[in-house]
Design a protein around this motif. Sequence first.
Motif, short mmCIF file in Angstrom:
data_model
loop_
_atom_site.label_atom_id
_atom_site.label_comp_id
_atom_site.label_asym_id
_atom_site.label_seq_id
_atom_site.Cartn_x
_atom_site.Cartn_y
_atom_site.Cartn_z
N THR A 173 3.02 -2.21 9.44
CA THR A 173 3.10 -0.98 8.64
C THR A 173 3.77 0.08 9.51
O THR A 173 3.32 0.37 10.61
CB THR A 173 1.71 -0.52 8.19
N THR A 174 4.86 0.67 9.02
CA THR A 174 5.65 1.59 9.85
C THR A 174 5.99 2.89 9.12
O THR A 174 5.91 2.98 7.90
CB THR A 174 6.97 0.93 10.29
N LYS A 175 6.42 3.85 9.94
CA LYS A 175 6.84 5.15 9.40
C LYS A 175 8.35 5.18 9.10
O LYS A 175 8.81 5.99 8.32
CB LYS A 175 6.49 6.25 10.40
N GLU A 176 9.10 4.31 9.76
CA GLU A 176 10.56 4.25 9.60
C GLU A 176 10.98 2.78 9.49
O GLU A 176 10.28 1.90 10.00
CB GLU A 176 11.25 4.86 10.83
N THR A 190 -1.53 -3.43 11.58
CA THR A 190 -1.59 -2.06 11.10
C THR A 190 -2.52 -1.24 11.98
O THR A 190 -2.96 -1.72 13.02
CB THR A 190 -2.03 -2.05 9.60
N SER A 207 10.33 2.09 15.44
CA SER A 207 9.49 3.03 14.69
C SER A 207 8.06 3.03 15.23
O SER A 207 7.56 2.05 15.75
CB SER A 207 9.45 2.62 13.22
N GLU A 223 2.38 2.96 11.29
CA GLU A 223 1.61 3.80 10.37
C GLU A 223 0.20 3.26 10.35
O GLU A 223 0.00 2.07 10.10
CB GLU A 223 2.23 3.76 8.97
N ARG A 280 7.75 3.41 -0.32
CA ARG A 280 7.66 4.83 -0.67
C ARG A 280 7.32 5.08 -2.13
O ARG A 280 6.77 6.11 -2.46
CB ARG A 280 8.96 5.54 -0.30
N ARG A 314 -0.63 3.31 2.51
CA ARG A 314 0.19 4.53 2.50
C ARG A 314 1.37 4.47 3.45
O ARG A 314 2.07 5.46 3.64
CB ARG A 314 -0.69 5.75 2.85
N ALA A 315 1.60 3.33 4.06
CA ALA A 315 2.76 3.17 4.94
C ALA A 315 4.03 3.29 4.12
O ALA A 315 4.14 2.69 3.04
CB ALA A 315 2.72 1.82 5.64
N GLU A 316 5.00 4.04 4.61
CA GLU A 316 6.25 4.20 3.88
C GLU A 316 7.09 2.93 3.90
O GLU A 316 7.80 2.61 2.96
CB GLU A 316 7.04 5.38 4.42
N TYR A 317 6.99 2.20 5.02
CA TYR A 317 7.77 0.97 5.16
C TYR A 317 6.91 -0.13 5.76
O TYR A 317 5.91 0.14 6.42
CB TYR A 317 8.97 1.19 6.10
#
Length: 112
Positions: free
Chosen positions: A6-9, A69, A14, A17, A42, A22-25
């Motif tokens: 689970t990542t932010k980018e 995660t 990255s 997350e 997203r 709720r991870a964006e990517y």
Amino acid sequence: MKIAFTTKEPSWDSMMEARFGRAEYVLIYDEQSGQITFHDNREIVNQEHGAGPKMAKAMADLSVDVIITGNGPGENARAVLAQMKTVIYVGAGELSVAEAYKAYQNNTLEKF
């Protein structure tokens, strides 16, 4: 084996997350082929309810074997992942994806 982070980018560099649903990517690394792909999450990040189970369903559709995660999925998402026999590791919320992968290889993450 396919490992999901689970990542932010959408990048190997990255930061992770901590929140599963709720991870964006999600970065997906196929250890056998060395291929890296990304799942764009997203669309469901801002939903009030059900983000975790929807993310779990997406991981099932992508045939993920391991999820790394921060804090782990909630109860409903965890039930979906348990049916898939997906192994979940937590404790990577403050790491980069590369650091989280090293921690996974070194068995320093906690099995959820």
